[in-house]
Design a protein around this motif. Structure first.
Motif, mmCIF file in Angstrom:
data_model
loop_
_atom_site.group_PDB
_atom_site.id
_atom_site.type_symbol
_atom_site.label_atom_id
_atom_site.label_comp_id
_atom_site.label_asym_id
_atom_site.label_seq_id
_atom_site.Cartn_x
_atom_site.Cartn_y
_atom_site.Cartn_z
ATOM 1 N N ARG A 44 0.826 -1.208 0.000
ATOM 2 C CA ARG A 44 0.000 0.000 0.000
ATOM 3 C C ARG A 44 0.862 1.260 0.000
ATOM 4 O O ARG A 44 0.654 2.195 0.787
ATOM 5 C CB ARG A 44 -0.961 -0.002 1.197
ATOM 6 N N ASP B 80 -7.125 0.643 -5.615
ATOM 7 C CA ASP B 80 -7.007 1.002 -4.202
ATOM 8 C C ASP B 80 -5.683 1.683 -3.873
ATOM 9 O O ASP B 80 -5.455 2.070 -2.721
ATOM 10 C CB ASP B 80 -7.154 -0.250 -3.324
ATOM 11 N N ASN C 190 -8.851 7.307 -5.900
ATOM 12 C CA ASN C 190 -7.579 7.384 -5.183
ATOM 13 C C ASN C 190 -6.477 8.068 -5.978
ATOM 14 O O ASN C 190 -5.300 7.911 -5.668
ATOM 15 C CB ASN C 190 -7.130 5.982 -4.766
ATOM 16 N N THR D 102 -3.367 11.758 5.234
ATOM 17 C CA THR D 102 -4.524 10.890 5.391
ATOM 18 C C THR D 102 -5.015 10.403 4.041
ATOM 19 O O THR D 102 -5.323 9.210 3.856
ATOM 20 C CB THR D 102 -5.641 11.623 6.146
ATOM 21 N N GLY E 237 -2.921 7.644 2.784
ATOM 22 C CA GLY E 237 -2.777 6.490 3.648
ATOM 23 C C GLY E 237 -1.501 6.465 4.451
ATOM 24 O O GLY E 237 -0.997 5.395 4.830
#
Length: 283
Positions: free
Chosen positions: A140, A174, A199, A278, A281
């Motif tokens: 991520r 994502d 995103n 934020t 992520g």
């Protein structure tokens, strides 16, 4: 202690001329601007970073154009500084690209990935790039893409279009991704891409020296209703936080005076206050 001017600066560079920055890019900087701008004293970077609550510091593995700001150097620079966040860079064309990125994350504790196809000589749809993005997706890791033009002839222009990232975003929906510099000079194209993918974002770095292009970029984001997806970035050492803020306010003024977008100083204040960590992520 002075209050920071912005919440997050998502785009800053380090790297020293003759150590990390070489020809052809260095000599092309001289031809374009009369000097080598990419020559960063770490104390100057640290001082500049006080203008933001947090700053992202980018490695850059762009050996084809003479730049290798290595992951270890970035990790050493950000270590012990709570306000600095290091991003790795790995050229997907390297045979050990996957291992380099895993090492950067697990051993060096870097928290994102910087890619620049035009500098690194790969197309965003290249199977090697998609394989590296699989690793980024596992961890991520937010990605900052230099997907736009550049001054050096050593770059490959046909790898620079923002539209190339549409396929990438569909493959990795994502994964937070940022198109740097509003994808200049293709700001409308970049805006049309980021509005399709929740995103995806754009940063506004290094546009303050081009007032008309900056105003057009802001107007495009407003027209495509993605102004809330603009992230603050300075592109230090090529610009500073204050210069970027001044450029934003000037761009908004141009938009209002020409009647192309009713962007207010309050809109600019919201952009500067945006909690990009934020969104990416990283909190």
């Amino acid at each position: 202690m002075t209050e920071p001017l912005v919440t997050v600066d998502v785009h800053t560079h380090i790297g020293q001329h003759g150590v990390h920055v070489h020809d052809p890019l260095a000599s092309d900087e001289v031809a374009a601007w009369g000097k080598v701008s990419w020559d960063v004293d770490l104390d100057e970077h640290a001082q500049a970073a006080t203008a933001a609550g947090h700053s992202i510091v980018l490695a850059f593995d762009a050996e084809p154009v003479g730049v290798v700001v290595d992951n270890e150097y970035v990790a050493e620079t950000v270590a012990g500084h709570d306000n600095l966040i290091g991003f790795a860079s790995v050229n997907p064309t390297r045979k050990d690209a996957r291992d380099r990125l895993v090492y950067a994350v697990e051993n060096l504790k870097l928290r994102g990935l910087k890619l620049g196809p035009t500098y690194q000589h790969f197309h965003a749809h290249d199977a090697r790039a998609l394989a590296l993005l699989e690793v980024a997706n596992e961890y991520r890791l937010p990605i900052i893409w230099h997907q736009g033009t550049t001054f050096t002839p050593a770059a490959i222009a046909e790898y620079a279009r923002p539209l190339d990232l549409d396929l990438v975003a569909r493959r990795f929906p994502d994964l937070p991704m940022v198109i740097a510099h509003c994808g200049h000079p293709w700001a409308e194209e970049a805006a049309s891409v980021i509005r399709r993918h929740p995103n995806m974002y754009m940063d506004v770095s290094a546009l303050d020296t081009r007032p008309w292009q900056f105003a057009q970029s802001l107007a495009s984001a407003f027209e495509y209703r993605v102004f809330d997806k603009l992230l603050f970035g300075s592109d230090f050492p090529f610009s500073t936080v204050q210069q970027c803020i001044d450029g934003l306010r000037n761009g908004a003024r141009i938009c209002r005076e020409l009647g192309i977008a009713p962007i207010t100083d309050r809109d600019i204040d919201a952009l500067c206050a945006r909690d990009s960590l934020t969104l990416l992520g990283l909190k």
